[in-house]
Design a protein around this motif. Structure first.
Motif, PDB file in Angstrom:
ATOM      1  N   ARG B 332       0.821  -1.214   0.000  1.00  0.00           N
ATOM      2  CA  ARG B 332       0.000   0.000   0.000  1.00  0.00           C
ATOM      3  C   ARG B 332       0.854   1.262   0.000  1.00  0.00           C
ATOM      4  O   ARG B 332       2.059   1.231   0.300  1.00  0.00           O
ATOM      5  N   ASN B 350      -1.912  -2.923  -6.504  1.00  0.00           N
ATOM      6  CA  ASN B 350      -2.737  -4.043  -6.946  1.00  0.00           C
ATOM      7  C   ASN B 350      -4.222  -3.706  -6.902  1.00  0.00           C
ATOM      8  O   ASN B 350      -4.981  -4.102  -7.782  1.00  0.00           O
ATOM      9  N   ASN B 351      -4.642  -2.987  -5.846  1.00  0.00           N
ATOM     10  CA  ASN B 351      -6.053  -2.621  -5.716  1.00  0.00           C
ATOM     11  C   ASN B 351      -6.159  -1.112  -5.530  1.00  0.00           C
ATOM     12  O   ASN B 351      -5.274  -0.488  -4.953  1.00  0.00           O
ATOM     13  N   ALA B 352      -7.257  -0.560  -5.999  1.00  0.00           N
ATOM     14  CA  ALA B 352      -7.471   0.886  -5.867  1.00  0.00           C
ATOM     15  C   ALA B 352      -7.494   1.311  -4.405  1.00  0.00           C
ATOM     16  O   ALA B 352      -7.089   2.424  -4.050  1.00  0.00           O
ATOM     17  N   THR B 353      -7.913   0.418  -3.513  1.00  0.00           N
ATOM     18  CA  THR B 353      -8.013   0.767  -2.099  1.00  0.00           C
ATOM     19  C   THR B 353      -6.655   0.806  -1.414  1.00  0.00           C
ATOM     20  O   THR B 353      -6.558   1.159  -0.241  1.00  0.00           O
ATOM     21  N   ASP B 354      -5.597   0.419  -2.136  1.00  0.00           N
ATOM     22  CA  ASP B 354      -4.275   0.400  -1.524  1.00  0.00           C
ATOM     23  C   ASP B 354      -3.640   1.785  -1.464  1.00  0.00           C
ATOM     24  O   ASP B 354      -2.571   1.943  -0.875  1.00  0.00           O
ATOM     25  N   LEU B 371      -3.508   0.364 -11.766  1.00  0.00           N
ATOM     26  CA  LEU B 371      -3.715  -0.929 -11.111  1.00  0.00           C
ATOM     27  C   LEU B 371      -2.927  -1.981 -11.878  1.00  0.00           C
ATOM     28  O   LEU B 371      -3.064  -2.112 -13.084  1.00  0.00           O
ATOM     29  N   LYS B 374      -3.218  -8.555 -11.838  1.00  0.00           N
ATOM     30  CA  LYS B 374      -2.542  -9.821 -11.566  1.00  0.00           C
ATOM     31  C   LYS B 374      -3.136 -10.881 -12.461  1.00  0.00           C
ATOM     32  O   LYS B 374      -4.328 -11.162 -12.398  1.00  0.00           O
TER      33      LYS B 374
END
Lengths: 208, 548
Positions: B332, B350-354, B371, B374
């Motif tokens: 993150r 990897n994720n938008a929330t990171d 992003l 994976k």
């Protein structure tokens, strides 16, 4: 390439090498190895039926040669003596492999004639291909008929010598050799039947 | 008189009948043409058997067993492949289910990789210096002893060579003595300190467990140690290999550090280049130019004059970056309140929330979040296996056709481990040199077609490399028999087996790139050697015949 019992080494040279070997010359043994190893290996291969075992057996025969040379009787031709040493070694190996001491059940004396009606003795073969077929058929024979046959026609041993090597009676040896030849004829006749029909299969067999 | 049995004739032909029976047979044969024919046939058969057996070379019998054991190997190999597939599938599943949450044991986790590298380097950092030192000392002593012996031997002859050697010896002593190193300072020991007020006039080389620089270094500083603390002033660049590096003072040049933890509270006037498990730049820490880090975790609260460029597990920052922030994070990215980024923020996660940017943090330029998608493991897709099978089939066909056309190309063998190593080396040369040579040829107009042709040949060679490795491995497992009729079949089997092995090897998870590279090098070597041998045989033969 002829690798029969007559070696490429001439008599005089061989006896000189043997003399040196008798006095413990390591080089002489190396020469003997070079000269006779292929033949001993081929014999072991015929007798033992597996290449790996044959290689082991052949190298053991040569490893023991300095010791076994003491029993060599100069009256006997050396190649013949060496081959009999090798065949004794192989037969010992085979015996050790089996649980029971005797590898050969005495053959059933009553039946040998039964097969003979169908098959006639093999005629002279010319091509290398056919010779190869015979070799393969011999290698595929069961042990009990293969051993006497090989000892007779590869090693030139007499019936008595074969009988002594395999712990059989002379009559048994005669029957086994006769049987072996019959089995061989049958095997080759079968192969002939399969191989002959379509000419194409023979020509293309080798590709895959 | 009745005819004798065939068995009796067989014994007769072998010359083994007792004398009395033999004469009876002889008598019968005089009167019975049928039995005469039989005996003749039996004699021919006996001589045939002798002939066939005694002209045997041991190898001609090998084919049947060779092929047989090859099938056995193939069976065993299929079993191995099946086991390997199961193992890979289990590993993939375990990796997906569990390892994602336990980063320490996940082999793909960056932090763990860095930690492992650092741990390995630490051993060298702690032991390596003294080890290297003792090796160098031993070697130099041996060299000196050798030179002395040689010199003494030649001195007895008093010629020019001996004088030269003696001069060389003297020079070696001169260079080896500490006085010659006046320009550079070298220090070793468990604890090395440059005390406050002391100035090292030129570059400083230090190896020690604990190193402190409280004074001034006018040149570069190269330091190797467990704990390195810079409180003083380094006018040049700082290079370190360490467990922990603390910069409290000033480095007027760049900092290059490979270590476990790096802490910056002081001032780095130019760039900061860090490969570490942890990097912390405190509030007072200043980097004049770019701050570049490949690290597990980065905490950046200080100031960077230009870019902050990081590839990390986690990035937390509350500092000031004069230009852009490029960050690629496995876990993150957090930008805390007082942070100020004068340029853009580009984040790959990897994720938008990171990505977290607190409301109080200021980003003057664009905020880009990429992003990283994976991809699902290729080993879990049937398509992958299908394509591998197609490729294997193509390679098999190519190899087999080549074998039919140029059988001698495949006569190459790898004799030993050393041979393999040499082969890899030669393969490397074959990988590098032809394209360069092709380009060099291409520069001239005349050489252009030649250059293109050799480039094409090289590209074809790259493809064929694995076929050659496969054929070689296969033929080691399934030696070709002497029977010419079975040559092709046994080669096809060997090639199939070899290709299967090579394909599994170049698709192994994690090390595929390495095996692929090695196969390529080895294959190029084998190919080159065989092409050369084939050419030499053809050309050499012609040369000899024309000479006659």
């Amino acid at each position: 390439m002829r690798t029969g019992l007559g070696g490429s080494m001439d008599e005089g040279k061989l006896s000189a090498v043997l003399g040196r070997a008798g006095s413990g010359d390591a080089d002489a043994y190396a020469e003997l190895f070079r000269e006779f190893q292929p033949r001993v290996l081929a014999l072991c291969r015929y007798l033992l039926g597996s290449f790996e075992d044959a290689e082991d057996a052949a190298s053991e025969v040569f490893a023991r040669l300095p010791r076994s040379m003491k029993t060599y009787d100069a009256a006997l031709p050396f190649p013949k003596w060496l081959m009999s040493v090798a065949s004794h070694h192989c037969v010992d190996q085979l015996r050790r492999r089996k649980v029971q001491q005797r590898i050969f059940d005495p053959p059933d004396e009553r039946t040998p004639e039964a097969v003979s009606a169908e098959t006639s003795p093999l005629e002279e073969l010319v091509s290398a291909e056919e010779q190869n077929a015979v070799r393969k058929a011999i290698a595929a024979l069961p042990e009990r008929s293969r051993l006497p046959l090989v000892l007779r026609y590869y090693n030139d041993l007499s019936y008595d010598e074969i009988a002594a090597t395999l712990s059989l009676s002379r009559a048994n040896v005669a029957t086994l050799i006769f049987r072996a030849k019959q089995e061989l004829r049958e095997a080759l006749a079968r192969k002939e039947k399969i191989g002959k029909s379509p000419k194409l299969t023979k020509a293309h067999k080798g590709t895959w | 008189m009745d005819c004798f049995s065939e068995l009796t004739y067989s014994i007769y032909v072998d010359g083994e009948l007792p004398a009395d029976e033999r004469s009876q047979v002889d008598e019968h044969l005089l009167v019975c043409p049928r039995c005469r024919a039989l005996v003749l046939a039996l004699r021919r058969e006996a001589s045939l058997l002798t002939g066939v057996l005694q002209t045997t070379s041991a190898e001609s019998l090998e084919t049947a067993t060779g092929l047989h054991s090859a099938l056995g190997i193939l069976g065993a190999f299929s079993g191995m492949v099946a086991v390997a597939v199961v193992v890979v599938m289990v590993l993939t599943w375990v990796g997906r289910e569990f390892l994602g949450s336990t980063p320490l044991y996940n082999p793909i986790n960056r932090t763990a990789i860095i930690a492992a590298f650092v741990d390995a380097a630490l051993y060298l950092a702690n032991q390596g210096a003294s080890m290297l030192y003792s090796i160098v000392t031993t070697l130099s002593v041996l060299t000196l002893a050798f030179l002395v012996l040689v010199a003494v031997r030649f001195a007895l002859r008093r010629n020019a060579l001996s004088m030269g050697l003696l001069a060389g010896l003297g020079l070696t002593f001169l260079l080896g003595s500490p006085s010659s190193a006046a320009a550079i300072e070298r220090r070793t020991g468990t604890v090395v300190t440059i005390p406050e007020g002391q100035t090292v006039e030129d570059s400083l080389f230090v190896a020690g467990q604990s190193v402190s620089v409280n004074g001034t270094v006018n040149g570069n500083a190269y330091m190797w140690g467990q704990r390195i603390v810079v409180r003083g002033d380094i006018k040049g660049d700082l290079f370190t290999g360490n467990q922990s590096l603390e910069i409290d003072g000033t480095v007027e040049g760049n900092v290059y550090s490979y270590g476990n933890t790096v802490v910056v509270r002081g001032h780095v006037m130019r760039g900061l280049h860090i490969f570490a498990a942890d990097l912390e730049v405190y509030k007072d820490g200043q980097v004049g130019s770019d701050a570049v880090a490949f690290a597990g975790d980065v905490r950046f609260d200080g100031t960077a004059g230009r870019d902050l460029d990081v590839r990390v597990g986690t990035l937390e920052m509350a500092g000031h970056v004069g230009r852009n922030v490029h960050a690629r994070a496995g876990d993150r990215i957090t930008v805390f309140a007082p942070a100020r980024i004068d340029g853009n923020l580009e984040a790959s996660v990897n994720n938008a929330t990171d990505v977290h940017i607190e409301p109080g943090a200021a980003v003057s330029g664009k905020k880009d979040v990429h992003l990283t998608v994976k991809e699902p493991s290729r080993y879990s897709q049937p398509r992958f296996y299908l394509w591998q099978a197609v490729r294997l089939g193509a390679a098999l066909l190519t190899g087999f056709i080549l074998f039919l056309l140029f059988p001698t190309l495949f006569a190459g063998r790898i004799e030993s481990a050393l041979g393999t190593l040499t082969g890899v080396g030669i393969g490397f040369v074959l990988l590098i040199v032809p394209p360069i040579a092709a380009v060099a040829l291409g520069i001239t107009l005349v050489g252009l077609p030649l250059g293109l042709v050799s480039l094409m040949a090289w590209i074809v060679g790259l493809y064929l490399a694995k076929v050659f490795v496969a054929a070689t491995i296969g033929q080691m497992l399934v030696p070709p028999g002497a029977d010419p009729e079975r040559q092709n079949a046994s080669f096809a089997l060997a090639l199939l087996l070899g290709l299967a092995i090579v394909f599994v090897a170049i698709n192994l998870p994690y090390i595929a790139w390495l095996t692929k590279f090695l196969v390529l090098l080895l294959g190029l070597h084998l190919l080159g050697r065989q092409v050369l041998a084939t050419w030499r045989r053809a050309y050499g033969g012609r040369a000899r015949s024309s000479a006659q």
